[in-house]
Write an enzyme that holds these catalytic residues in place. Structure first.
Site, PDB file in Angstrom:
ATOM      1  N   TYR A 173      31.528  71.290  29.920  1.00 13.77           N
ATOM      2  CA  TYR A 173      32.018  71.151  31.302  1.00 13.77           C
ATOM      3  C   TYR A 173      30.863  70.777  32.238  1.00 13.77           C
ATOM      4  O   TYR A 173      30.933  69.810  32.981  1.00 13.77           O
ATOM      5  CB  TYR A 173      32.678  72.457  31.772  1.00 13.77           C
ATOM      6  CG  TYR A 173      32.721  72.575  33.283  1.00 13.77           C
ATOM      7  CD1 TYR A 173      33.657  71.859  34.013  1.00 13.77           C
ATOM      8  CD2 TYR A 173      31.787  73.350  33.973  1.00 13.77           C
ATOM      9  CE1 TYR A 173      33.664  71.929  35.409  1.00 13.77           C
ATOM     10  CE2 TYR A 173      31.788  73.421  35.351  1.00 13.77           C
ATOM     11  CZ  TYR A 173      32.723  72.708  36.063  1.00 13.77           C
ATOM     12  OH  TYR A 173      32.716  72.763  37.433  1.00 13.77           O
TER      13      TYR A 173
ATOM     14  N   ASP B 111      48.346  63.347  40.120  1.00 13.55           N
ATOM     15  CA  ASP B 111      48.036  64.563  39.358  1.00 13.55           C
ATOM     16  C   ASP B 111      48.913  64.562  38.113  1.00 13.55           C
ATOM     17  O   ASP B 111      50.079  64.158  38.179  1.00 13.55           O
ATOM     18  CB  ASP B 111      48.316  65.813  40.205  1.00 13.55           C
ATOM     19  CG  ASP B 111      47.518  67.029  39.753  1.00 13.55           C
ATOM     20  OD1 ASP B 111      46.746  67.567  40.579  1.00 13.55           O
ATOM     21  OD2 ASP B 111      47.646  67.434  38.573  1.00 13.55           O
TER      22      ASP B 111
ATOM     23  N   LEU C 139      36.016  85.068  38.904  1.00 15.02           N
ATOM     24  CA  LEU C 139      35.981  86.413  39.477  1.00 15.02           C
ATOM     25  C   LEU C 139      37.144  86.722  40.428  1.00 15.02           C
ATOM     26  O   LEU C 139      37.831  87.737  40.257  1.00 15.02           O
ATOM     27  CB  LEU C 139      34.642  86.599  40.208  1.00 15.02           C
ATOM     28  CG  LEU C 139      34.418  87.927  40.915  1.00 15.02           C
ATOM     29  CD1 LEU C 139      34.508  89.093  39.943  1.00 15.02           C
ATOM     30  CD2 LEU C 139      33.047  87.928  41.602  1.00 15.02           C
TER      31      LEU C 139
ATOM     32  N   LYS D 265      38.158  72.205  34.140  1.00 22.08           N
ATOM     33  CA  LYS D 265      37.062  72.962  34.774  1.00 22.08           C
ATOM     34  C   LYS D 265      36.771  74.333  34.182  1.00 22.08           C
ATOM     35  O   LYS D 265      36.029  75.099  34.780  1.00 22.08           O
ATOM     36  CB  LYS D 265      37.367  73.117  36.254  1.00 22.08           C
ATOM     37  CG  LYS D 265      38.639  73.908  36.510  1.00 22.08           C
ATOM     38  CD  LYS D 265      38.716  74.434  37.922  1.00 22.08           C
ATOM     39  CE  LYS D 265      39.904  75.351  38.064  1.00 22.08           C
ATOM     40  NZ  LYS D 265      40.095  75.899  39.375  1.00 22.08           N
TER      41      LYS D 265
ATOM     42  N   SER E 272      29.035  70.250  40.988  1.00 24.90           N
ATOM     43  CA  SER E 272      28.921  71.710  40.966  1.00 24.90           C
ATOM     44  C   SER E 272      27.459  72.121  40.991  1.00 24.90           C
ATOM     45  O   SER E 272      26.584  71.395  40.493  1.00 24.90           O
ATOM     46  CB  SER E 272      29.572  72.217  39.679  1.00 24.90           C
ATOM     47  OG  SER E 272      29.220  73.549  39.429  1.00 24.90           O
TER      48      SER E 272
ATOM     49  N   ASP F  43      25.978  83.169  31.666  1.00 24.33           N
ATOM     50  CA  ASP F  43      25.967  83.364  33.122  1.00 24.33           C
ATOM     51  C   ASP F  43      24.576  83.127  33.715  1.00 24.33           C
ATOM     52  O   ASP F  43      23.562  83.498  33.135  1.00 24.33           O
ATOM     53  CB  ASP F  43      26.425  84.790  33.487  1.00 24.33           C
ATOM     54  CG  ASP F  43      27.904  84.845  33.830  1.00 24.33           C
ATOM     55  OD1 ASP F  43      28.485  83.792  34.135  1.00 24.33           O
ATOM     56  OD2 ASP F  43      28.482  85.961  33.793  1.00 24.33           O
TER      57      ASP F  43
ATOM     58  N   ARG G 198      25.983  85.080  43.774  1.00 27.13           N
ATOM     59  CA  ARG G 198      26.583  83.745  43.943  1.00 27.13           C
ATOM     60  C   ARG G 198      26.741  83.458  45.432  1.00 27.13           C
ATOM     61  O   ARG G 198      26.710  84.369  46.266  1.00 27.13           O
ATOM     62  CB  ARG G 198      27.983  83.689  43.308  1.00 27.13           C
ATOM     63  CG  ARG G 198      28.019  83.852  41.812  1.00 27.13           C
ATOM     64  CD  ARG G 198      27.463  82.623  41.107  1.00 27.13           C
ATOM     65  NE  ARG G 198      27.565  82.751  39.647  1.00 27.13           N
ATOM     66  CZ  ARG G 198      26.657  83.380  38.897  1.00 27.13           C
ATOM     67  NH1 ARG G 198      25.597  83.951  39.442  1.00 27.13           N
ATOM     68  NH2 ARG G 198      26.819  83.434  37.576  1.00 27.13           N
TER      69      ARG G 198
ATOM     70  N   ILE H 157      41.343  73.124  44.915  1.00 24.80           N
ATOM     71  CA  ILE H 157      40.559  72.566  46.022  1.00 24.80           C
ATOM     72  C   ILE H 157      41.247  71.305  46.550  1.00 24.80           C
ATOM     73  O   ILE H 157      41.251  71.040  47.758  1.00 24.80           O
ATOM     74  CB  ILE H 157      39.106  72.281  45.581  1.00 24.80           C
ATOM     75  CG1 ILE H 157      38.498  73.562  44.990  1.00 24.80           C
ATOM     76  CG2 ILE H 157      38.259  71.797  46.756  1.00 24.80           C
ATOM     77  CD1 ILE H 157      37.144  73.377  44.345  1.00 24.80           C
TER      78      ILE H 157
ATOM     79  N   ASN I 270      47.386  71.565  35.339  1.00 25.45           N
ATOM     80  CA  ASN I 270      46.937  72.896  35.762  1.00 25.45           C
ATOM     81  C   ASN I 270      47.459  73.204  37.168  1.00 25.45           C
ATOM     82  O   ASN I 270      46.804  73.868  37.955  1.00 25.45           O
ATOM     83  CB  ASN I 270      45.396  72.931  35.721  1.00 25.45           C
ATOM     84  CG  ASN I 270      44.853  74.338  35.737  1.00 25.45           C
ATOM     85  OD1 ASN I 270      45.570  75.293  35.434  1.00 25.45           O
ATOM     86  ND2 ASN I 270      43.602  74.484  36.115  1.00 25.45           N
TER      87      ASN I 270
ATOM     88  N   LYS J  13      29.717  67.106  34.510  1.00 22.19           N
ATOM     89  CA  LYS J  13      29.330  66.964  35.926  1.00 22.19           C
ATOM     90  C   LYS J  13      28.016  66.180  36.024  1.00 22.19           C
ATOM     91  O   LYS J  13      27.877  65.292  36.868  1.00 22.19           O
ATOM     92  CB  LYS J  13      29.201  68.326  36.604  1.00 22.19           C
ATOM     93  CG  LYS J  13      30.531  69.077  36.730  1.00 22.19           C
ATOM     94  CD  LYS J  13      31.541  68.340  37.597  1.00 22.19           C
ATOM     95  CE  LYS J  13      32.912  68.970  37.608  1.00 22.19           C
ATOM     96  NZ  LYS J  13      33.965  68.114  38.178  1.00 22.19           N
TER      97      LYS J  13
END
Ligand code: UD1
Length: 345
Positions: free
Chosen positions: A153, A34, A204, A88, A128, A302, A235, A15, A38, A157
């Protein structure tokens, strides 16, 4: 008018890199910091090919206060921060909680500490929809209750949002805009930048595009017996470029003192829920490429269904997600094909 310099932490990430492009297009000089944990430096080439401008880059870890201090010495003109630097992966956070708490929280606290003394006017924080857990009502507004986090995680947040609130309520001389993302997907339409997951993707879309190109045998669809219209999880898939644009508006809002509040929170989503199967169908329709899949058991942890009510962001920020899902699926696929061309995978 010359615009103020923006520090983008985690700016070579998924992002972050898309946001750097939108910032540059809006005329902001950008410094990226950075640690490349990752991501990689070639992302800078991708950004430069899109905008014609190479962002300043500092390879450093934001948990390293000495390195951050040196960065602010080198770039005293920084007036805004967008903080993407964070770990993340939900699953990994269950295995390595300390890594997550240390990385995500120390990074934020270091930045907040330095902002005050360096005259930075505002920080945009990547949060998130995970903070809403399994919401009681969809679509979710910002007023929905925060549910107990189900992973370290997710907890980072929630705690980060609380840290920002406490620091600002204690009288810190800056503002913050907290952005709660739903499910960011897709890539830049130029296919110069996109998502590059480490190892086997957990999310996904990267798993789906890697399956479509033959790197993975088949996509496991986790659960078909949910209490939703077609039995699959739902989602709010939001195009990453739409998401990136919201950051430019948010940072501008703080720098130009357009908001009366010192802290604001916005949901960033499309307002439309799509099921996992509807998304697979959209991908196949948009690209003409078949995705081999099998129905697999539910994945632990989930959420059944969550999608945004983005009305507040639409009204107050004057921002709206507008990319049709088919275009987003095409950009995700074009990016996967580009990775193949480059021999990355
Ligand atoms: C997760 C996190 C979220 C985080 C985001 C980005 C939770 C509850 N949410 O979102 O906080 O910000 O990742 O890292 O953990 N799916 C499959 N097969 C796959 C992969 C996923 O069927 O191979 C399904 C999942 O079951 C889910 C949907 O696709 O229903 C989306 O999954 P994913 O992309 O991992 O994102 P979230 O779990 O929604």
């Amino acid at each position: 008018m010359k615009k103020d310099m923006i520090l983008v932490t985690g700016g070579t990430g998924y992002i972050g890199s898309h946001t750097v492009v939108e910032l540059q297009k809006a005329g902001y000089p950008v410094v990226i910091v950075d640690n490349l944990s990752n991501s990689n430096k070639e992302v800078l080439d991708g950004i430069e090919r899109i905008t014609g401008i190479r962002p300043e880059f500092v390879e450093a870890d934001c948990t390293d206060m000495a390195a951050l201090t040196a960065l602010f010495d080198k770039y005293p003109g920084i007036k805004g921060i967008i903080n993407f630097a964070a770990s993340k992966a939900v699953g990994e956070s269950m295995q390595k909680p300390i890594l997550y708490y240390r990385n995500n929280l120390n990074t934020l606290m270091n930045l907040l500490d330095l902002m005050g003394e360096r005259g930075v006017k505002g920080i945009v924080f990547s949060s998130s929809c995970t903070v809403y857990g399994e919401p009681d009502v969809n679509p979710v507004t910002e007023a929905a209750p925060i549910k107990k986090a189900t992973s370290p995680y997710g907890n980072t947040k929630q705690i980060s949002e609380e840290i920002i609130t406490d620091v600002i309520n204690a009288g810190a001389p800056f503002k913050s805009i907290i952005l709660r993302y739903f499910n960011p997907v897709g890539a830049h339409p130029s296919a110069e930048i996109g998502e590059l997951p480490n190892g086997v993707p957990q999310n996904l879309i990267p798993y789906l595009t890697q399956t479509a190109i033959g790197v993975r045998k088949e996509l496991s669809v986790f659960g078909n017996d949910y209490n939703t219209r077609d039995g699959y999880c739902i989602r709010d898939f939001i195009d990453v470029v739409d998401l990136a644009r919201a950051h430019v508006i948010a940072v501008e809002r703080m720098l130009e003192d357009k908001s009366p509040e010192k802290i604001e929170i916005f949901n960033l989503g499309t307002g439309n829920g799509l099921s996992v199967m509807e998304l697979i169908n959209a991908f196949e329709r948009a690209t003409g490429v078949k995705v081999p899949y099998k129905i697999a058991p539910r994945r632990a942890g989930d959420i059944e269904q969550v999608w945004a009510n983005p009305a507040y962001a639409n009204e107050v920020l004057g921002w709206k997600a507008e990319t049709p899902i088919e275009d987003t699926m095409r950009s995700a696929w074009a990016w996967q094909l580009r990775l193949r061309e480059r021999g990355v995978m």
